[in-house]
Design a protein around this motif. Structure first.
Motif, PDB file in Angstrom:
ATOM      1  N   ASP A  65       0.814  -1.210   0.136  1.00 31.62           N
ATOM      2  CA  ASP A  65      -0.125  -0.141   0.024  1.00 31.62           C
ATOM      3  C   ASP A  65       0.809   1.226  -0.088  1.00 31.62           C
ATOM      4  N   ASP A  66       2.172   1.129  -0.094  1.00 31.32           N
ATOM      5  CA  ASP A  66       3.143   2.358  -0.061  1.00 31.32           C
ATOM      6  C   ASP A  66       3.137   2.905  -1.502  1.00 31.32           C
ATOM      7  N   PRO A  67       3.339   4.278  -1.674  1.00 31.26           N
ATOM      8  CA  PRO A  67       3.249   4.730  -2.855  1.00 31.26           C
ATOM      9  C   PRO A  67       4.311   4.308  -3.803  1.00 31.26           C
ATOM     10  N   ALA A  68       3.819   4.065  -5.012  1.00 34.80           N
ATOM     11  CA  ALA A  68       4.802   3.502  -6.248  1.00 34.80           C
ATOM     12  C   ALA A  68       5.798   4.676  -6.580  1.00 34.80           C
ATOM     13  N   ALA A  69       6.782   4.312  -7.372  1.00 36.20           N
ATOM     14  CA  ALA A  69       7.632   5.252  -7.823  1.00 36.20           C
ATOM     15  C   ALA A  69       7.128   6.342  -8.864  1.00 36.20           C
ATOM     16  N   GLY A  70       5.988   5.760  -9.597  1.00 38.53           N
ATOM     17  CA  GLY A  70       5.381   6.560 -10.371  1.00 38.53           C
ATOM     18  C   GLY A  70       4.042   7.273  -9.805  1.00 38.53           C
ATOM     19  N   VAL A  78       2.556  -2.952  -9.809  1.00 39.29           N
ATOM     20  CA  VAL A  78       2.895  -4.191 -10.360  1.00 39.29           C
ATOM     21  C   VAL A  78       1.826  -4.996 -10.838  1.00 39.29           C
ATOM     22  N   GLN A  79       0.790  -4.865 -10.506  1.00 40.49           N
ATOM     23  CA  GLN A  79      -0.448  -5.651 -10.950  1.00 40.49           C
ATOM     24  C   GLN A  79      -0.849  -5.164 -12.620  1.00 40.49           C
ATOM     25  N   ASP A  80      -0.434  -4.137 -12.849  1.00 41.67           N
ATOM     26  CA  ASP A  80      -1.008  -3.416 -13.995  1.00 41.67           C
ATOM     27  C   ASP A  80       0.232  -3.737 -15.103  1.00 41.67           C
ATOM     28  N   ASP A 112       2.588 -14.922  16.056  1.00 40.79           N
ATOM     29  CA  ASP A 112       2.235 -13.777  16.254  1.00 40.79           C
ATOM     30  C   ASP A 112       1.327 -13.805  14.889  1.00 40.79           C
ATOM     31  N   SER A 113       0.168 -13.671  15.011  1.00 36.13           N
ATOM     32  CA  SER A 113      -0.882 -13.656  13.833  1.00 36.13           C
ATOM     33  C   SER A 113      -0.916 -12.131  12.995  1.00 36.13           C
ATOM     34  N   SER A 114      -0.118 -11.125  13.662  1.00 34.72           N
ATOM     35  CA  SER A 114      -0.415  -9.837  13.262  1.00 34.72           C
ATOM     36  C   SER A 114       0.880  -9.425  12.233  1.00 34.72           C
ATOM     37  N   LEU A 115       1.645 -10.530  11.981  1.00 32.63           N
ATOM     38  CA  LEU A 115       2.898 -10.230  11.265  1.00 32.63           C
ATOM     39  C   LEU A 115       2.516  -9.383  10.070  1.00 32.63           C
ATOM     40  N   PRO A 116       3.182  -8.441   9.383  1.00 32.39           N
ATOM     41  CA  PRO A 116       2.969  -7.915   8.273  1.00 32.39           C
ATOM     42  C   PRO A 116       3.128  -8.585   7.098  1.00 32.39           C
ATOM     43  N   LEU A 117       2.294  -8.752   6.209  1.00 31.19           N
ATOM     44  CA  LEU A 117       2.546  -9.720   5.127  1.00 31.19           C
ATOM     45  C   LEU A 117       2.678  -8.902   3.950  1.00 31.19           C
ATOM     46  N   PRO A 118       3.756  -9.302   2.644  1.00 32.71           N
ATOM     47  CA  PRO A 118       3.587  -8.750   1.590  1.00 32.71           C
ATOM     48  C   PRO A 118       2.444  -9.214   0.649  1.00 32.71           C
ATOM     49  N   ALA A 119       2.291  -8.429  -0.249  1.00 31.96           N
ATOM     50  CA  ALA A 119       1.218  -8.818  -1.217  1.00 31.96           C
ATOM     51  C   ALA A 119       1.908  -9.762  -2.272  1.00 31.96           C
ATOM     52  N   VAL A 120       1.063 -10.965  -2.505  1.00 28.22           N
ATOM     53  CA  VAL A 120       1.594 -12.053  -3.488  1.00 28.22           C
ATOM     54  C   VAL A 120       0.565 -12.063  -4.667  1.00 28.22           C
ATOM     55  N   ILE A 121       1.194 -12.171  -5.786  1.00 31.72           N
ATOM     56  CA  ILE A 121       0.525 -12.147  -7.216  1.00 31.72           C
ATOM     57  C   ILE A 121       0.792 -13.578  -7.661  1.00 31.72           C
ATOM     58  N   LEU A 136      11.346  -7.705 -14.921  1.00 36.68           N
ATOM     59  CA  LEU A 136      12.208  -7.339 -13.654  1.00 36.68           C
ATOM     60  C   LEU A 136      12.435  -5.807 -13.528  1.00 36.68           C
ATOM     61  N   PRO A 137      13.374  -5.370 -14.590  1.00 38.65           N
ATOM     62  CA  PRO A 137      13.662  -4.015 -14.305  1.00 38.65           C
ATOM     63  C   PRO A 137      12.574  -2.956 -14.161  1.00 38.65           C
ATOM     64  N   ARG A 138      11.284  -3.189 -14.939  1.00 37.26           N
ATOM     65  CA  ARG A 138      10.272  -2.517 -14.824  1.00 37.26           C
ATOM     66  C   ARG A 138       9.530  -2.597 -13.186  1.00 37.26           C
ATOM     67  N   LEU A 139       9.443  -3.848 -12.946  1.00 31.20           N
ATOM     68  CA  LEU A 139       9.019  -4.052 -11.740  1.00 31.20           C
ATOM     69  C   LEU A 139       9.831  -3.231 -10.325  1.00 31.20           C
TER      70      LEU A 139
END
Length: 308
Positions: A65-70, A78-80, A112-121, A136-139
């Protein structure tokens, strides 16, 4: 009695008894069926891996949920990129429930069930294509720290293993066929020696090579057909048991893999037995009969050419 002599004018029932040759051909057919079944199973598992787990790539996006470079969030950027990449069949972002179910063993260990988890596609690629390296370079540009995991190394190794197993199965079948041809040749020559005087007599009286070779070939072809049928029937229970054991590995879904089998339902057996395996079992007896017929024709004709 007269009818029997008409059908067996060379007394081949004595020169080529109906117990020895069918038993040997049945044994060869049994071994050939097992070898072919191994090759078919290796091919099926390779295809399932290539089109299943081997065609899946996971993309992990820390801080989704952090802002992307663009513009927008990192996960949206990343999804786009992934969704519109050539060679990508589908791209599905795992929900929090799916991700926590996947990581349940590790989460339970930490307590600890409250660990921050990354988004996985979860990215399903087109078989035979790997579109991720150019992405990879674009991501990395829009979401630094993104991780891409693909089991291409394991899928390539499994494909090579499957190809090796199929080559071994083919080699085993060729060896079995060679041994079967040698057995038929030896049995035919033994029969020719047993009826040598009678064959030489009718040959000198004008009997054509095609007549004598046809009599022998018909007898041996029938015995080989019977032996091939017996070998296929003997191999069927073992192949059914092996197909049942391999069913969880060839199931296309987890539900099919864990579903109990109804042993009394013929359709359940048809679902776990590859169709290629059934066709192979049906083709073995005719193949054995044709091999015996052709081998006998060539052997008898070569033997007759050496007669004075």
């Amino acid at each position: 009695m007269a009818r029997r002599r008409y059908h067996d004018g060379l007394a081949l029932h004595q020169a080529l008894p109906g117990q020895f040759l069918p038993f040997l051909v049945a044994a060869m057919s049994f071994l050939a069926a097992l070898a072919l079944a191994g090759g078919i199973a290796a091919h099926g598992l390779s295809q399932r891996w290539t089109h299943g787990a081997g065609a899946v790539t996971t993309v992990q996006v820390p801080g989704p949920d952090d802002p992307a470079a663009g513009s927008g969030t990192r996960i949206a950027a990343v999804q786009d990129i992934v969704a519109h990449a050539p060679g990508v069949a589908t791209a599905h972002r795992l929900s929090d429930a799916e991700l926590r179910a996947l990581l349940a063993p590790w989460i339970e260990r930490t307590g600890d069930s409250s660990l921050p988890l990354p988004a996985v596609i979860e990215v399903h690629t087109v078989p035979g294509q790997d579109p991720m390296p150019p992405l990879l370079p674009r991501l990395e540009a829009v979401a630094p720290g993104v991780l891409v995991e693909h089991d291409s190394v394991w899928s390539d190794r499994l494909a090579a293993l499957a190809a090796s197993l199929q080559a071994c199965a083919l080699l085993a079948v060729l060896i079995v066929m060679t041994v079967a041809v040698c057995v038929v040749m030896a049995a035919t020559r033994a029969g020719l020696q047993t009826r040598r005087q009678a064959i030489a007599l009718i040959h000198s009286l004008g009997a054509m090579d095609s007549y004598i070779a046809g009599r022998f070939a018909s007898r041996v072809g029938l015995l080989a057909l019977v032996g091939g049928l017996g070998g296929s029937i003997a191999a069927l229970p073992m192949l059914l048991a092996m197909s049942h054991l391999a069913a969880p590995f060839s199931a296309m879904t987890d539900a099919q893999a864990v579903a109990p089998m109804d042993w009394r339902n013929p359709r359940a057996w048809a679902d776990i037995v590859p169709h290629a395996l059934l066709w192979m079992l049906l083709a073995l007896p005719p193949a054995a009969g044709i091999t015996g017929w052709v081998t006998t024709q060539l052997t008898v004709r070569a033997w007759l050419r050496r007669l004075p």
